[in-house]
Design a protein around this motif. Structure first.
Motif, PDB file in Angstrom:
ATOM      1  N   UNK A 121       0.845  -1.205   0.000  1.00  0.00           N
ATOM      2  CA  UNK A 121       0.000   0.000   0.000  1.00  0.00           C
ATOM      3  C   UNK A 121       0.875   1.248   0.000  1.00  0.00           C
ATOM      4  N   UNK A 122       1.659   1.465  -1.080  1.00  0.00           N
ATOM      5  CA  UNK A 122       2.647   2.546  -1.096  1.00  0.00           C
ATOM      6  C   UNK A 122       2.063   3.955  -1.052  1.00  0.00           C
ATOM      7  N   UNK A 123       0.757   4.080  -1.251  1.00  0.00           N
ATOM      8  CA  UNK A 123       0.146   5.408  -1.246  1.00  0.00           C
ATOM      9  C   UNK A 123      -0.652   5.680   0.020  1.00  0.00           C
ATOM     10  N   UNK A 124      -0.644   4.727   0.944  1.00  0.00           N
ATOM     11  CA  UNK A 124      -1.438   4.873   2.167  1.00  0.00           C
ATOM     12  C   UNK A 124      -0.545   4.945   3.393  1.00  0.00           C
ATOM     13  N   UNK A 125      -1.063   5.601   4.437  1.00  0.00           N
ATOM     14  CA  UNK A 125      -0.372   5.651   5.712  1.00  0.00           C
ATOM     15  C   UNK A 125      -0.901   4.514   6.586  1.00  0.00           C
ATOM     16  N   UNK A 126      -0.019   3.612   7.010  1.00  0.00           N
ATOM     17  CA  UNK A 126      -0.412   2.497   7.867  1.00  0.00           C
ATOM     18  C   UNK A 126      -0.418   2.981   9.310  1.00  0.00           C
ATOM     19  N   UNK A 127      -1.569   2.931   9.957  1.00  0.00           N
ATOM     20  CA  UNK A 127      -1.712   3.441  11.323  1.00  0.00           C
ATOM     21  C   UNK A 127      -1.443   2.357  12.363  1.00  0.00           C
ATOM     22  N   UNK A 128      -1.273   2.792  13.617  1.00  0.00           N
ATOM     23  CA  UNK A 128      -1.099   1.836  14.715  1.00  0.00           C
ATOM     24  C   UNK A 128      -2.314   0.930  14.837  1.00  0.00           C
ATOM     25  N   UNK A 129      -3.490   1.502  14.610  1.00  0.00           N
ATOM     26  CA  UNK A 129      -4.723   0.713  14.703  1.00  0.00           C
ATOM     27  C   UNK A 129      -4.736  -0.407  13.662  1.00  0.00           C
ATOM     28  N   UNK A 130      -4.283  -0.081  12.445  1.00  0.00           N
ATOM     29  CA  UNK A 130      -4.225  -1.102  11.392  1.00  0.00           C
ATOM     30  C   UNK A 130      -3.226  -2.199  11.728  1.00  0.00           C
ATOM     31  N   UNK A 131      -2.125  -1.811  12.377  1.00  0.00           N
ATOM     32  CA  UNK A 131      -1.150  -2.812  12.793  1.00  0.00           C
ATOM     33  C   UNK A 131      -1.739  -3.734  13.848  1.00  0.00           C
ATOM     34  N   UNK A 180      -2.014  10.158  -0.358  1.00  0.00           N
ATOM     35  CA  UNK A 180      -2.614  10.174   0.973  1.00  0.00           C
ATOM     36  C   UNK A 180      -2.524  11.498   1.700  1.00  0.00           C
ATOM     37  N   UNK A 181      -2.019  12.541   1.035  1.00  0.00           N
ATOM     38  CA  UNK A 181      -1.927  13.847   1.677  1.00  0.00           C
ATOM     39  C   UNK A 181      -3.241  14.595   1.514  1.00  0.00           C
ATOM     40  N   UNK A 182      -3.628  15.299   2.581  1.00  0.00           N
ATOM     41  CA  UNK A 182      -4.907  16.018   2.570  1.00  0.00           C
ATOM     42  C   UNK A 182      -4.767  17.418   1.998  1.00  0.00           C
ATOM     43  N   UNK A 183      -3.525  17.890   1.848  1.00  0.00           N
ATOM     44  CA  UNK A 183      -3.328  19.225   1.278  1.00  0.00           C
ATOM     45  C   UNK A 183      -2.093  19.231   0.389  1.00  0.00           C
TER      46      UNK A 183
END
Length: 348
Positions: free
Chosen positions: A95-105, A157-160
């Motif tokens: 998922x090179x365009x997404x930020x993997x969160x702690x919750x997902x881990x 994945x950037x919001x701005x």
């Protein structure tokens, strides 16, 4: 460091007897009767207490004359990313365009704390910083192919657009618009029978291959970035993948020559010396004096030695095959014991 504290020695010996996984990478046990060193979980027959000594690093065990155990493979297994970290890295690559969160881990039974500790110890950065580099490298490649900056920013994945531009410039060194056609240096890490190594590459080829505990490694990174006018970021390209496979085959004894392209910024003289190093046949050695003769500059022995010392690509450019004129092992950035191991490996 050699462990001399009595209580610690007894603790480590008990951990060795019980094969405690939590001690893997914490200590390396040298067995005096066999000159072999192991990690805590080794399945080999346990040595007597009087025949062991404990070290805190692979390098120290090697420097004291111990060879890696062929059963537990301490230099590989003690430094290899644990299963949870490997899964986390795979998630980033998938998922090179997404930020993997702690919750997902945590959803995948991965401890964010374990992942963070491993990245801080082995890369000197956080897992989030590793992810940012991977995403920005993906964006860099898309922009080079002509993709619109705005679309790239939001797809990554950037919001701005401003947030993307700030992070991009910080890592790449230039804004998205200015960086097209620029060079970027990718860095990756992998394990070998002699310990973990960093490998760096540009689009042209491999520009660095060094053991992670090499002296002056930070200076090499700075020099490389200065010479190539590029920043180093986490990533992997075809050259890095090829180098990993070829180096693995070398250690397995199935490869004696390398084919991966190299990118060696340096002076004309340095490149002459480095090219001459590549002609030293596998399983043989030469001297600095003979090297100077080979490049038709017999008086440049010291200059040749200095150029050898500036070689950033270990093993593939085999400076370990150069020894003193009296047959003695001379300086090697990875350590004399590694040099001895490599020469013995090539003579098998």
């Amino acid at each position: 460091m050699l462990i001399t504290e009595t209580a610690k020695i007894h603790e480590y010996y008990q951990a060795l007897l019980e094969r405690k996984e939590s001690y893997v990478g914490i200590f390396y046990v040298g067995v005096k009767t066999t000159s072999i060193f192991c990690i805590a979980t080794c399945r080999a027959r346990k040595p007597k207490f009087k025949n062991v000594e404990f070290y805190t690093t692979v390098k120290e065990a090697l420097q004291n004359g111990y060879r890696p155990c062929k059963i537990c493979k301490p230099t590989e297994n003690a430094n290899e990313a644990p299963a949870q970290v490997q899964t986390a890295i795979a998630l980033v690559k998938e998922n090179p365009k997404e930020k993997i969160t702690d919750a997902q881990l945590r959803e995948r039974s991965i401890s964010p704390e374990i992942v963070r500790r491993w990245f801080n110890k082995n890369y000197g950065m956080t897992f989030q910083a590793y992810q940012r580099m991977y995403r920005i490298n993906n964006a860099f490649n898309e922009l080079k192919k002509g993709k619109n900056t705005t679309h790239t920013a939001f797809d990554t994945g950037y919001e701005s657009l401003s947030g993307f531009g700030y992070t991009y410039k910080k890592l790449i060194g230039k804004s998205p618009q200015q960086s097209v056609g620029n060079t970027v240096i990718l860095i990756n890490r992998f394990t070998t029978p002699l310990g973990p190594m960093f490998v760096c590459a540009t689009e042209k080829g491999i520009c660095l291959l060094e053991f992670t505990d090499r002296r002056m490694l930070e200076t090499e990174f700075k020099d490389l970035q200065r010479l190539l006018k590029a920043n180093i970021i986490i990533g992997e390209n075809a050259h890095i993948s090829k180098a990993k496979k070829e180096v693995a085959a070398y250690f397995e004894g199935t490869r004696t020559q390398f084919e991966v392209p190299l990118h060696t910024p340096g002076t004309e003289f340095q490149n002459t010396v480095w090219n001459a190093l590549k002609t030293i046949p596998y399983g043989t050695t030469t001297s600095y004096k003979q090297q100077a003769v080979n490049i038709k500059n017999p008086k440049a022995v010291r200059a040749v030695a200095r150029a050898n010392g500036c070689n950033r690509i270990a093993i593939i450019i085999p400076c370990h095959r150069v020894i003193g004129k009296n047959g003695a092992l001379t300086g090697y950035s990875g350590g004399i014991e590694r040099k001895r191991w490599l020469l013995e490996h090539e003579h098998q």
